[in-house]
Structure formats: C-alpha cells, structure tokens
Write a protein that holds these residues in place. Structure first.
Motif, PDB file in Angstrom:
ATOM      1  N   SER A  63       0.834  -1.208   0.000  1.00 57.76           N
ATOM      2  CA  SER A  63       0.000   0.000   0.000  1.00 57.76           C
ATOM      3  C   SER A  63       0.868   1.258   0.000  1.00 57.76           C
ATOM      4  O   SER A  63       0.514   2.269  -0.609  1.00 57.76           O
ATOM      5  CB  SER A  63      -0.937   0.002   1.209  1.00 57.76           C
ATOM      6  N   LEU A 117       3.393   5.682  -5.726  1.00 60.78           N
ATOM      7  CA  LEU A 117       3.153   5.763  -7.168  1.00 60.78           C
ATOM      8  C   LEU A 117       2.078   6.794  -7.490  1.00 60.78           C
ATOM      9  O   LEU A 117       2.160   7.495  -8.501  1.00 60.78           O
ATOM     10  CB  LEU A 117       2.757   4.388  -7.715  1.00 60.78           C
ATOM     11  N   GLY A 118       1.098   6.890  -6.613  1.00 59.41           N
ATOM     12  CA  GLY A 118       0.052   7.895  -6.811  1.00 59.41           C
ATOM     13  C   GLY A 118       0.633   9.302  -6.771  1.00 59.41           C
ATOM     14  O   GLY A 118       0.272  10.163  -7.594  1.00 59.41           O
ATOM     15  N   ARG A 119       1.545   9.553  -5.839  1.00 59.68           N
ATOM     16  CA  ARG A 119       2.196  10.868  -5.764  1.00 59.68           C
ATOM     17  C   ARG A 119       3.025  11.136  -7.017  1.00 59.68           C
ATOM     18  O   ARG A 119       3.035  12.255  -7.556  1.00 59.68           O
ATOM     19  CB  ARG A 119       3.082  10.938  -4.516  1.00 59.68           C
ATOM     20  N   ASN A 176       2.221  13.722 -14.064  1.00 58.46           N
ATOM     21  CA  ASN A 176       1.058  13.813 -14.953  1.00 58.46           C
ATOM     22  C   ASN A 176       1.010  12.665 -15.962  1.00 58.46           C
ATOM     23  O   ASN A 176       0.813  12.867 -17.163  1.00 58.46           O
ATOM     24  CB  ASN A 176       1.064  15.159 -15.685  1.00 58.46           C
ATOM     25  N   ARG A 181      -1.515  -1.669 -14.412  1.00 58.91           N
ATOM     26  CA  ARG A 181      -1.660  -2.981 -13.778  1.00 58.91           C
ATOM     27  C   ARG A 181      -2.007  -4.046 -14.806  1.00 58.91           C
ATOM     28  O   ARG A 181      -2.770  -3.821 -15.747  1.00 58.91           O
ATOM     29  CB  ARG A 181      -2.758  -2.942 -12.718  1.00 58.91           C
ATOM     30  N   SER A 186       1.973   1.748  -3.527  1.00 61.69           N
ATOM     31  CA  SER A 186       0.859   2.283  -4.320  1.00 61.69           C
ATOM     32  C   SER A 186       0.643   3.759  -4.031  1.00 61.69           C
ATOM     33  O   SER A 186       0.391   4.562  -4.942  1.00 61.69           O
ATOM     34  CB  SER A 186      -0.414   1.494  -4.024  1.00 61.69           C
ATOM     35  N   HIS A 187       0.758   4.133  -2.741  1.00 59.23           N
ATOM     36  CA  HIS A 187       0.603   5.543  -2.366  1.00 59.23           C
ATOM     37  C   HIS A 187       1.705   6.389  -3.007  1.00 59.23           C
ATOM     38  O   HIS A 187       1.452   7.478  -3.540  1.00 59.23           O
ATOM     39  CB  HIS A 187       0.645   5.682  -0.850  1.00 59.23           C
ATOM     40  N   PRO A 246       0.186   8.039 -15.930  1.00 57.18           N
ATOM     41  CA  PRO A 246      -0.076   6.828 -15.124  1.00 57.18           C
ATOM     42  C   PRO A 246       1.202   6.077 -14.742  1.00 57.18           C
ATOM     43  O   PRO A 246       1.231   5.373 -13.732  1.00 57.18           O
ATOM     44  CB  PRO A 246      -0.957   5.981 -16.047  1.00 57.18           C
ATOM     45  N   ARG A 268       2.511   9.870  -9.998  1.00 59.76           N
ATOM     46  CA  ARG A 268       1.606  10.079 -11.141  1.00 59.76           C
ATOM     47  C   ARG A 268       1.105  11.514 -11.174  1.00 59.76           C
ATOM     48  O   ARG A 268       1.024  12.134 -12.236  1.00 59.76           O
ATOM     49  CB  ARG A 268       0.442   9.094 -11.057  1.00 59.76           C
ATOM     50  N   ARG A 269       0.763  12.048 -10.006  1.00 55.02           N
ATOM     51  CA  ARG A 269       0.294  13.434  -9.955  1.00 55.02           C
ATOM     52  C   ARG A 269       1.428  14.400 -10.283  1.00 55.02           C
ATOM     53  O   ARG A 269       1.230  15.408 -10.969  1.00 55.02           O
ATOM     54  CB  ARG A 269      -0.299  13.732  -8.572  1.00 55.02           C
TER      55      ARG A 269
END
Length: 319
Positions: free
Chosen positions: A39, A45-47, A53, A59, A42-43, A55, A49-50
């Motif tokens: 997790s 990777l989310g940062r 800009n 997956r 994943s968190h 993905p 991605r933002r």
C-alpha cells in the motif's frame, strides 16, 4: 524533467521507488526490496503520477507494465540517482578495504593494457570490492604533439564522466593534477618474418602498407606529419579503433604500424608480432595520470590516484 518549483515538493525517495518498480515490474516485489508495504508503494506511485502527470505503470494480472512516458524517464531518473549517490558517497569516510564504489578511468587501450595488471593486483590486496570501469579514449586526430589534443578528456574529468584519465599529456592547466606513471616511445610493429624487418630503411618503410589506430577512422596520423617534414608519404591501408585489435591484424597480414613500445613489448609476443626501431625519430611522451583538484577532494578518487602512481613501477612496465 522537473522545474525549480517542483523540486521544493519532491521526495527523492519517489525516484528510488520509480527505479525499483521499473526494475521489478511488480508492486509486491518492489515493496519487498524497499522494506515497505504494497500500500505504501501504491501511495508513492500515486504521488509520482500526480507529479509527472502520467499513469507511469499500468496494472496487469502478472504485475505492472511501464507506460511510454515511464520508459522515457528511465534514463534521466537513473542519471539523477547515480549523481545523488555519487555525491553522498564522496561525503562518507572512504575505506578501501570495505568500499564497493566504482571508479571510471579513461585511457587508450595501449595505455590501460600497461597499467591495469599492476593496478588490479593492488586492488585485490587493498580494495577487493572496489570496481573499475575503463573507458577507451583516443584523440579525434593523431598529431605529432600532445598540446591541446587531450582537452576533451580534461572536460570529461571536470564533468566527472571519468574520475582519472591516463594519457600522454605534457602540460595540464593549473586546476588539474598530473602524475607521470612511465615514459613511452613508439616502434614499428610487424609480424615475425616481415620483409621490413630485413630492410628497415625509410624508403622501405614508405613502400609498406600501414595500419593506423584511429577511433574516428581518420587515416592521417602523427607519422604522416613527421614523414611530410622529410618529404615522404605513405599509404594507410587500414584504420582500426584500438591497439589490441591492431596487433591481431598485424599478426595475420603484411601491414605494419607505429605502436607504443611498452605495449608492444608486453603483448606482441603472444600474437607473433615483433617491434623494430623506426627509420626516423617518432614521438616520445610521458604517460600521466590526470584528475582535477576538485575531484581530489573526494577521498576515494584521491586514494585511487595515489594507488595508480604506486602500482605502476618501472619494473612492472619494462621488466
């Protein structure tokens, strides 16, 4: 990749995370390598991605696959991390007995073939986990004097593309430090039994077909400068990009070449190649280890620079 505003909110660990996920292509395996939970990966990777800009990773049932943007970022991110690791490594105490650093030495192969054996012997004894990369360097055009020929190499040292260069350079700017390892002359290399060995005159020399070592394929060498001063010329039938290849070709043909005397003495016998004095004076040079004074502030580079000077002794080179 990132502007100055972005850098104020970037966690360098996100780039490490990017590198590991790109290598593993699997969030769970990346988490294991980084000692984090899936997790947390994943968190992160989310940062990313933002921030970027994109993905970055998509997956799949077997893990993740990088997007085109992620693949484009792979090299610049690896470069950023390599530079960061290098900076941190230079700040740490340097212990050659335990260090696992990699150093890059730039040199023509006719020079590195001379100093590598004694250097590696010393590294086995004093720095068994230290790694060396040797980068083949030759001037863009072979000339009679060394003045200015190696300026691109000096730029590479300042850019830290190489830590140390070992080249035939007489003078270096004050911001560099140079140490003579050995002195070098050139001889005429040919296969055993070559006709030139029986008639080593200048006229015979000019009649022969010659080989020139040239990284760029430029067939004009320092020998042509010298011949031209005496009103002579020669035919360069072949150029090759390194000295060791030159020995292999000379052994199987009637080509002859002006090659470093020390290199020929050390390696020509195994190819069935012999060396003879040139029929006119060729260049004499000092082979010097060169690095910048700024690089010597890195204790690891300073240690390797001193080790080179101690490892390459006249007995090793000429004995």
């Amino acid at each position: 990749m990132l502007n100055q505003t972005d850098l104020t909110r970037v966690d360098l660990n996100l780039l490490v995370l990017f590198e590991i996920v790109l290598e593993e292509r699997h969030v769970g395996q990346a988490a294991g390598r980084l000692n984090l939970s899936p997790s947390a990966i994943s968190h992160g990777l989310g940062r990313l991605r933002r921030l970027l800009n994109d993905p970055l990773f998509l997956r799949t049932p077997k893990g993740v696959v990088p997007t085109d943007r992620a693949l484009d970022l792979a090299e610049p991110v690896a470069d950023i991390l390599a530079r960061a690791r290098s900076v941190i490594a230079t700040a740490e105490p340097f212990d050659p007995a335990t260090s696992t650093r990699r150093f890059t030495i730039g040199a023509p192969d006719g020079v590195s073939a001379v100093f590598l054996s004694p250097l590696l012997a010393e590294l086995r004894r004093l720095g068994p986990s230290i790694n060396i990369s040797v980068r083949q360097i030759l001037p863009p055009r072979a000339v009679r004097t060394t003045d200015g020929v190696w300026e691109p190499v000096l730029a590479d040292i300042e850019a830290r593309a190489v830590d140390i260069a070992v080249v035939p350079a007489d003078e270096v700017p004050a911001r560099f430090t140079a140490r003579t390892l050995y002195e070098e002359d050139f001889v005429i290399a040919m296969r055993a039994g070559h006709p030139f060995g029986k008639d080593p005159t200048l006229d015979a020399f000019c009649r022969m077909q010659h080989l020139v070592v040239s990284l760029t394929g430029d067939a004009y060498g320092f020998v042509d400068d010298i011949l031209g001063e005496h009103g002579y010329s020669r035919r360069v039938a072949l150029t090759v990009p390194n000295f060791m290849f030159a020995l292999a070709i000379i052994a199987e043909t009637d080509l002859i070449a002006a090659l470093p005397k020390t290199f020929v003495a050390m390696y020509a016998p195994r190819f069935g190649v012999v060396g003879a004095e040139a029929p006119l004076p060729l260049i004499h040079s000092r082979i010097r280890a060169i690095t910048s004074k700024a690089a010597l502030m890195d204790n690891g580079v300073a240690w390797l620079f001193n080790l080179l000077g101690k490892a390459v002794k006249p007995a090793d080179v000429f004995g």
